[in-house]
Every structure is written in C-alpha cells, then in structure tokens.
Design a protein around this motif. Structure first.
Motif, PDB file in Angstrom:
ATOM      1  N   MET A   1      22.250  -3.172  -6.102  1.00  0.00           N
ATOM      2  CA  MET A   1      20.817  -2.724  -6.621  1.00  0.00           C
ATOM      3  C   MET A   1      19.783  -3.337  -5.535  1.00  0.00           C
ATOM      4  N   VAL A   2      18.986  -2.611  -4.910  1.00  0.00           N
ATOM      5  CA  VAL A   2      18.063  -2.976  -3.825  1.00  0.00           C
ATOM      6  C   VAL A   2      16.707  -2.886  -4.449  1.00  0.00           C
ATOM      7  N   HIS A   3      15.926  -3.848  -4.413  1.00  0.00           N
ATOM      8  CA  HIS A   3      14.441  -3.938  -4.872  1.00  0.00           C
ATOM      9  C   HIS A   3      13.839  -4.040  -3.606  1.00  0.00           C
ATOM     10  N   LEU A   4      12.754  -3.083  -3.185  1.00  0.00           N
ATOM     11  CA  LEU A   4      11.875  -2.901  -1.950  1.00  0.00           C
ATOM     12  C   LEU A   4      10.629  -3.687  -2.163  1.00  0.00           C
ATOM     13  N   MET A   5      10.251  -4.358  -1.285  1.00  0.00           N
ATOM     14  CA  MET A   5       8.978  -5.165  -1.199  1.00  0.00           C
ATOM     15  C   MET A   5       8.456  -5.596  -0.067  1.00  0.00           C
ATOM     16  N   SER A   6       7.764  -6.324   0.109  1.00  0.00           N
ATOM     17  CA  SER A   6       6.912  -6.737   1.483  1.00  0.00           C
ATOM     18  C   SER A   6       7.546  -8.103   1.825  1.00  0.00           C
TER      19      SER A   6
ATOM     20  N   VAL B   1       0.732  -1.113   0.199  1.00  0.00           N
ATOM     21  CA  VAL B   1       0.006   0.179   0.214  1.00  0.00           C
ATOM     22  C   VAL B   1       0.853   1.207   0.139  1.00  0.00           C
ATOM     23  N   ILE B   2       1.690   1.305   0.710  1.00  0.00           N
ATOM     24  CA  ILE B   2       2.755   2.489   0.994  1.00  0.00           C
ATOM     25  C   ILE B   2       3.640   2.750  -0.161  1.00  0.00           C
ATOM     26  N   LEU B   3       4.122   1.576  -0.736  1.00  0.00           N
ATOM     27  CA  LEU B   3       4.830   1.432  -2.125  1.00  0.00           C
ATOM     28  C   LEU B   3       4.251   2.124  -3.127  1.00  0.00           C
ATOM     29  N   LYS B   4       2.661   1.981  -3.221  1.00  0.00           N
ATOM     30  CA  LYS B   4       2.029   2.398  -4.299  1.00  0.00           C
ATOM     31  C   LYS B   4       1.585   3.824  -4.042  1.00  0.00           C
TER      32      LYS B   4
ATOM     33  N   GLN C   1       3.544  -4.917  -4.590  1.00  0.00           N
ATOM     34  CA  GLN C   1       4.412  -3.835  -5.399  1.00  0.00           C
ATOM     35  C   GLN C   1       6.212  -4.120  -5.289  1.00  0.00           C
ATOM     36  N   VAL C   2       6.850  -3.508  -6.115  1.00  0.00           N
ATOM     37  CA  VAL C   2       8.306  -3.703  -6.163  1.00  0.00           C
ATOM     38  C   VAL C   2       8.952  -2.466  -6.632  1.00  0.00           C
ATOM     39  N   THR C   3      10.113  -2.085  -5.991  1.00  0.00           N
ATOM     40  CA  THR C   3      10.671  -0.937  -6.613  1.00  0.00           C
ATOM     41  C   THR C   3      11.875  -1.408  -7.848  1.00  0.00           C
TER      42      THR C   3
ATOM     43  N   VAL D   1       8.287   2.360  -8.764  1.00  0.00           N
ATOM     44  CA  VAL D   1       7.722   1.191  -8.433  1.00  0.00           C
ATOM     45  C   VAL D   1       6.792   0.716  -9.423  1.00  0.00           C
ATOM     46  N   LYS D   2       6.768  -0.786  -9.466  1.00  0.00           N
ATOM     47  CA  LYS D   2       5.925  -1.397 -10.441  1.00  0.00           C
ATOM     48  C   LYS D   2       5.265  -2.764  -9.732  1.00  0.00           C
ATOM     49  N   ASP D   3       4.107  -3.045 -10.517  1.00  0.00           N
ATOM     50  CA  ASP D   3       3.490  -4.267  -9.943  1.00  0.00           C
ATOM     51  C   ASP D   3       4.479  -5.458 -10.073  1.00  0.00           C
ATOM     52  N   VAL D   4       4.609  -6.365  -9.022  1.00  0.00           N
ATOM     53  CA  VAL D   4       5.528  -7.551  -9.000  1.00  0.00           C
ATOM     54  C   VAL D   4       5.359  -8.367 -10.478  1.00  0.00           C
TER      55      VAL D   4
END
Ligand code: SF4
Lengths: 428, 172
Positions: free
Chosen positions: A402-407, A176-179, A279-281, A289-292
């Motif tokens: 490279m860091v991809h943020l996600m849940s 939610v917060i990434l979006k 969501q994933v950065t 941010v994109k959809d996974v």
C-alpha cells in the motif's frame, strides 16, 4: 479571438492537419528511457528502419532501473546505450551521470517555453512547467517521433486552474495538486491541457511548478502548463544567456507564449489554498485523498523520498527540516533517492545527505527505483509506504503493498513518527 | 482490414489502470509475446480470474469509464494483442491508452453508459461484432442488440492504415 498557450504552441508546430480535429506536430525534443525505448528500437530495426530524424533533438537516459539489477534490465540499458552510440546521440546519460528523466532533462536546459516535447512516459507532462507542450506517449508514437520527428494529437481543450490565496506553512505544491486531483477525479482532465495560473503559481519555484505539472496526468490531463515568466527565465538563464541581451528580454519574449486573456477555456476552476492542510492518499487511486489529520496514526513500514514528483533539492531541504536531529521510528525503513546527480551533489554540499543518514535513511543513487516497484525498496505483501511519488495504484511499489502519497514534509514526519501524522506538529 | 470482435469479457469497473492490465515488473520483457501470460494479472475486480476460461477465449473487452488510465506503457495494448483481443468497448478511455490502441491498428470504441448496461444485461456469454463502415456494434447474448458509434476520423484512418507507423512512414 485569443488563444491558449497550447493553441499557440500547436499553431507554431503544425506539420499536417489530416482532419480539422487532428494535427500532426513537429517535435522539438524526443526523450527516451530504457523501459519504453528499447522495444521501439528493436521494432524499428526489425522493420529495417533503424534511423533517427535528428540526433540533437533526441535525449536519452537510463533511469528506471540503474545500475541494472539483472540480465533483463542490463539488456534494456544496453540496447539504449548501443543505439545512442550508433546514432551519435550526444545527450545520453548513463550510470554516474543519470537521474530521473523528468528531473534530469529540465536541469540540463533541454526544455524551453513554446517547445513540443514527447516521451514514452506518462509523467512527461512535468515539462509543461516551462511553458512547453509536453505529453506522454506510447511506443508507436515514440517510434514515429524517433524516425520522423512528428507526433499526432487531437486539438486539446484547455482547463484553466486558477490557484489563489496564501499557501499555509507546511503545505506545498504536492498538497495543492493532490487536492486538485481529489476534486477533479482521475478522469476530470482527460484529453485536456491544464493551465495552472494565478498568484500561487506565480510565486512558486520551478521545482514546485514541476511537482504541480507532474501529476496533471493523474487527473487524466494531457499536459499541465505554467506560463513562462521571470522564474522560468532565471532557471534557464545559464542555457539561454547567449540568445538574449539580458534576463529582462527573455522574460519579455516568453510572454508571447502566455495564454491570452480572452482565450477560450473548456472550463475554469478557482482554488483557494489558504485553508489547505497537508494531503495524503488513502486508496489505490490518486484521487482518493484525505486531509492528513483524517489519516493520523496509520502505521507505515517504509518511507520513500524521491521520484520525478518530489526528489529535487527543494524537496530534500524540506524533509531535512524535520529529519534533522531526529531518528527514524524503530520499525520504519527510510529510503532517499535524490532525483539527479546534481541534486545529490547539492544535498551533500548542504549537509542534507548527512541529516538523512544520521536519521537512519538509506541513500540510493539517483533512479526511479521503488517508485514503480522495480528495485531499491520494493514492498512486501501487506507493507505500507509513505511516499513522495505520484502513483498509489494497487501493486505499484510491489504486489500487495500500500502506498500513501504525500509531500516530502509529510513523508519526513511519517518517518520519525512511524505513522502518518501532521507534519506541521514538527515545525518549530 | 482486420476483423474486430468475437466473444467478450466484461470488466465492470471504472478507472482500470495500466498497472492492473500489465504490472510494471513485466516491462523488462523485450518481446510482446512474452507478456501473454500476465494479462490483467493485478486487476482488482471481485470474481475476476486472470487465468479463467472467459478471459482466455475473449476476443473483446467491455468496460466502463477511463479505461487504461495511468502509465503510457503500450504493453497494456500489446498484452491484449498477443492474447488475440483487438477491441475494447468502454464508456471512455484514458488518452494515451486510446491513442496506443489506434496506433497499433486496434479499436477502442466509446459507447454511452446505458449501452454498456444493455450489453452487460445480455448475460455472461456475449458475442460482439463490429461493422466499421456502418459504424455499428452488434452484441449477441440473451438477445441481439445493436448500437451506433462514432470514431474520430483520423483514428479510423489509422486502423485502415494498419497503425500510425505505417501511416506516418507513408505520409511524412
Ligand atoms: S520517478 Fe516514478 S513516476 Fe517518475 S518517471 Fe520514474 S517511475 Fe515514472
């Protein structure tokens, strides 16, 4: 005319109004860690001002690099430790009792609705989850906070973020917060307080609310705030039970801090989560941010589960759902850093640590560690990490990484798949 | 009061963050002076050389939106201070960075994007001069241009007082 919660908290804490736009507030809690505080301490010493305004209102922890990894970090911890002893700061948390500040201090009951909270750390906004005004500040602000118990702010405007709908299975506060950050951009809430309201927030645990508020700063926000309610009161009950006849009375009392229905907001957005997917950065900014599903197949070298964003017991439980009876992909290193000793302890008791270890994860002590690229999992040039942390800046977890943020759920799915993938495929 | 300005370096990008200004691994340094060599070490900007002459001689920075976003680290201000840069002109700033600048008695001035465009169009040898009393920025390059700016009145107080610690010690 009605007031927002931030306006109410400001009004209750005004020490001075040097201009109509600027206020100096009395501060209820000054929090300190070993990265930004020692330099404040040594500067105050050098100026002959080695004093604290009230040792009971100062909380300190060694959390970013702990146990110390080298002489420099050992010195930072020592400066903080010696200072806490010298001034009788009882709430000081050292090796064995320490954990990530924004997870540890709420757990100790230090944050209450209506409080003003500052710390030399940008993710201090996390504590707004309790209906507090909590803001990250720099070292000079910290020095003044330590010395005088005050801090200066411009009167903030508030943005109302109304979160509605039904969170789909496999989708969490982090998504939610990434979006929201994607929609607002990294600058969309600068100089603003974000009121997170609506049925989805009301239905969230304190842990999820902290995840939400934690990343307000990634949209530039001064503080993210949730209205203190029954969930807040239940979380805080062990610490406030002497102050109220019963839980109901606390819930009722907390309402005095709620933003009024006719309060003025600088803007309002309504966000329906019903159709949200994980969501994933993808880049070096938290609004990239994109959809996974669009990131499917991106290879990873490391998975990091921890931090003030997603290192709490709820997060570990979610990740364990996927990791149970599965193994890390052959080329992937997995690192779990439970955010606090209590989280670690609960995870042990619930068999979660065993699940992570059986999967092939390294379990570290509670610390910030790799989140800011200082220890416990720094990336090499060209490496990629699926991470539950909050910042994907260039070099954040190590130069050239490279860091991809996600849940936590998405990170767990990436761990076993060896690539970014839709975690919902793993849920039975 | 201090003098603000001198030769400027242009960092023509939005959202330059604190990790780019001073990476976290240097946060273990215990003096401001030790930060000096690491200024803008990780800045992701085509053609920018953190060890180049134009940064070494710069006394001011001209940039775009949301400068200094990210971490609360005041190191991002000190690393400029120890490199003799006490002025940043941008379209906008992240809150904590801006506050840290004024708290240290340094200047963060906001100008509209069109003014920043004009300054950038003056070429790569630009001198900036600030008149705090009049509230003007003068930029000298291919030609001379002048812009009016406004500061939050309390920020101006802090600059005059030499920073927030000095102000707070006197007043609270
Ligand atoms: S976990 Fe990461 S973001 Fe959170 S306080 Fe520690 S370093 Fe900062």
């Amino acid at each position: 005319m009605g007031k927002t919660i931030a306006q109410k908290i400001f009004d209750a804490h005004v020490r001075d109004t040097p201009t109509p736009e600027n206020v100096v507030l009395d501060i209820d809690v000054v929090m300190c860690h070993e990265i930004t505080t020692p330099i404040a301490i040594t500067d105050l010493e050098a100026r002959g001002m080695d004093r604290v305004f009230d040792p009971t209102k100062i909380k300190a922890v060694v959390d970013h690099v702990t146990p110390s990894k080298d002489s420099k970090t050992a010195l930072q911890a020592k400066v903080l430790r010696d200072w806490a002893r010298r001034h009788g700061i009882k709430d000081f948390f050292d090796v064995g009792a320490n954990g990530v500040c924004h997870a540890l201090f709420p757990e100790k009951g230090f944050i209450r609705p209506g409080y003003t909270v500052i710390m030399g750390d940008s993710h201090t906004c996390t504590h707004g989850a309790f209906g507090a005004f909590a803001a990250g500040i720099g070292t000079t602000d910290l020095e003044v906070g330590i010395l005088k118990g005050v801090c200066t702010f411009r009167r903030p405007e508030t943005m109302r973020v109304n979160i509605v709908g039904q969170l789909p299975v496999g989708v969490y506060a982090k998504d939610v917060i990434l979006k929201i950050i994607k929609d607002l951009t990294v600058n969309g809430a600068t100089d603003k307080v974000m009121d997170f309201v609506g049925p989805v927030v009301d239905g969230m645990s304190m842990e999820s609310r902290m995840t939400l508020c934690n990343m307000a700063i990634e949209a530039g926000g001064t503080c993210g705030i949730c209205m203190p309610d029954r969930v807040t009161a239940e979380y805080l009950w062990p610490f406030i039970s002497d102050d109220y006849v019963n839980l109901e009375a606390a819930v009722e009392d907390f309402k005095k801090w709620h933003s009024d229905p006719d309060a003025t907001y600088s803007s309002e957005i309504t966000f329906d989560v019903s159709g949200l997917v994980p969501q994933v950065t993808y880049g070096f900014k938290p609004d990239e941010v994109k959809d996974v599903t669009e990131m499917e197949g991106t290879l990873i070298d490391q998975v990091y589960i921890g931090s003030c964003t997603n290192g709490r017991i709820e997060d570990l439980r979610e990740a364990a759902k996927i990791l149970k009876n599965r193994k890390l992909a052959a080329h992937v290193r997995g690192i779990l850093a439970p955010a606090t000793p209590k989280v670690y302890d609960l995870a042990l008791a619930e068999g979660i640590i065993k699940i992570f270890m059986d999967c092939g994860f390294c379990v570290t002590n509670p610390t910030c560690g790799a989140c800011l690229g200082m220890s416990n999992g720094v990336l090499a040039e060209g490496e990629v990490c699926a991470s539950t942390t909050n910042r994907n800046f260039n070099g954040r977890m190590g130069k050239g990484g490279m860091v991809h943020l996600m849940s936590p759920l998405s990170a767990a799915a990436a761990a076993v798949a060896g690539k970014i993938t839709d975690p919902r495929l793993f849920l039975d | 009061m201090k003098e603000f300005g001198g030769p400027a370096i242009v960092l023509d990008r939005n959202d330059i963050n604190t990790d780019e200004i001073i990476p976290a691994k240097y946060l273990t340094e215990s003096s401001k002076a030790a930060l000096k060599p690491y200024i803008l070490e990780d800045l992701n900007l085509a053609g920018f050389d953190p060890h180049g002459e134009s940064l070494r001689t710069a006394r001011a920075i001209v940039t775009r939106k949301n400068f200094g976003c990210g971490s609360s680290r005041e190191h991002a201000v000190w690393v400029f201070e120890v490199n003799n840069i006490n002025l940043v002109i941008g379209e906008s700033f992240a809150r904590i960075f801006r506050q840290n600048m004024f708290n240290c008695g340094m200047l963060a001035i906001e100008l509209p994007g069109s003014d920043i465009d004009t300054i950038i169009s003056l070429g790569n040898k630009v001198e900036i001069a600030v008149d705090l009393e009049k509230g003007t920025v003068v930029a000298r390059g291919a030609k001379e241009v002048s812009f009016a700016f406004q500061l939050n009145p309390f920020d101006l107080e802090l600059v005059k007082a030499g920073g927030w610690l000095a102000y707070a010690d006197k007043n609270y």
